[in-house]
Structure formats: C-alpha cells, structure tokens
Design an enzyme around this catalytic site. Structure first.
Site, PDB file in Angstrom:
ATOM      1  CG  ASP A  90      -1.894  -1.199   1.225  1.00  0.00           C
ATOM      2  OD1 ASP A  90      -1.943  -1.968   0.383  1.00  0.00           O
ATOM      3  OD2 ASP A  90      -2.899  -0.962   2.054  1.00  0.00           O
ATOM      4  CE  LYS A 153      -4.885   2.080   3.044  1.00  0.00           C
ATOM      5  NZ  LYS A 153      -3.896   1.237   3.773  1.00  0.00           N
ATOM      6  CE  LYS A 182      -6.394  -1.600   3.045  1.00  0.00           C
ATOM      7  NZ  LYS A 182      -5.116  -1.967   3.385  1.00  0.00           N
TER       8      LYS A 182
END
Length: 222
Positions: A90, A153, A182
């Site tokens: 991430d 995200k 996400k």
C-alpha cells in the site's frame, strides 16, 4: 470464511507495535480468516513466517505515511517488502505533487512501484482523501488507473481523517470496475464496515477486524 472477513486487512501500523502484538494480530487473522494483515515493513518477515501456509496475505506500506519519499526509494522499499514475504503493498501517493497538479509525476511515481512488483504483489495507492479536493481525488483515481495499480485506497489514518462513504462513492464513480477500492481509517464497527462495502469498497483496512466480526449477527448481509 464469511464475505466480510474476506474484505478485511487486519491492520497494526503504530510505530510502537511489538513482536508480541504482531503475533497476536496474525493469530487473529488466522482465526477469523481475514484476507490479509497489514504491518510496517520491518514487521513483514515476522508476519510472513507466522502466516506461511495459512492463506492470509501479508500486506505492508510504502512511503508511509507522508508519501514524500523519492520514487527510487519507494521502489526499493517495495522490492524489499516482496523479498521479505509481502504479497501486497500500500503506497502513499505524492500528495505535494497532487497539490501542484503535477499529474505526470504522480502517475510515473505509481507506475514505477507497480512495475517493480509486477507479478509478485498487488499495489494499492493511498490518496489521503482528507487532504484533497474532490477534483484532486478524481484526478488521482485516474492516475492510479493509468498507472495500472490494483487498488485505490482512501487514507493512511495518520492525517487527521479517514474513510467516508462519500469518498468511497466518488472513487467508485471515477474508477468504475477498472480497479478495486480499499477504505481505510476510522472503520471501527460492523455497521461502518458494511456501509463502506455498500458504497463500493472491495477491501477494508482496519485495526478493529475482531470487533467488526463480533458485531455481525445471523442476518448480517456480509
């Protein structure tokens, strides 16, 4: 495995996280059959060892939490994480470049990390939505799609704001089905988790995975 458990990245990113806490996190992920655990890069080898053969993926963070590292450093960090056992990374977008409107840099920064781990790990790009305008969020989503990231995200959880239903909806409208979403930051209950999923989130980053699962009832949708 419940559908909700499959969406949860069971997360511990506090700087003071200990080996004992990481072990507990991993054991909970195994028990509840979460999709992944998300830990800081230095904890990846330990988590990978604990989770080997369990079906739970190890996720880590890159350029975290500011996104201000150089592209070369982000790539090196991602490569090291994969070598240590991470199956997902991430990365934080370069927020300053977003604010400058330097979309060529933003996209190339993401694409470099994607190419570094291509075929070895999924890449989720953290926008830090609480710091961006709606138009910046849309442009950032487009950059993620163009750079062939796997997910976009919402948040690190370290910038004073987390995921909102409105942001998840905006991101879904922007990326369509091209990439996944996400939601992360402030997801502390089953009700909040379900609302994020309903808005379009495919994955949830949360340190409250156990509480979310315990908050489910027999008639819960997910």
């Amino acid at each position: 495995m419940t559908a909700m458990a499959e969406k949860i990245d069971h997360t511990l990113l506090k700087p003071q996280a200990t080996r004992e806490q990481i072990t507990k996190l991993c054991n909970e992920a195994i028990e509840y059959k979460f999709k992944a655990v998300c830990v800081n890069p230095c904890q990846v080898p330990a988590a990978a060892g604990l989770l080997q053969g369990t079906g739970v993926t190890v996720c880590t963070v890159i350029g975290f939490p500011l996104g201000a590292n150089t592209t070369k450093i982000k790539c090196a960090e991602a490569a090291q994480a994969v070598a240590d056992g991470a199956g997902e990374v991430d990365m934080v977008i370069n927020i300053g470049a977003v604010k400058d409107g330097n979309w060529e840099y933003v996209q190339s920064d993401i694409a470099a990390v994607v190419q570094t781990v291509k075929g070895k790990a999924l890449v989720k790009v953290i926008l830090e939505t609480c710091l961006l305008t709606d138009e910046e969020k849309r442009q950032a989503c487009r950059a993620c799609v163009a750079a062939q990231a796997d997910f976009v995200k919402t948040s690190t959880g370290f910038a004073g704001g987390g995921a909102t239903v409105e942001d998840v909806r905006l991101m879904r409208e922007c990326v369509g089905q091209a990439i996944r979403i996400k939601a992360s930051g402030g997801i502390g209950s089953y009700e909040t988790a379900a609302a994020m999923v309903k808005a379009g989130a495919d994955r949830l980053g949360t340190s409250s995975g156990v509480a979310i699962m315990r908050g489910m009832t027999s008639d819960s949708q997910y």
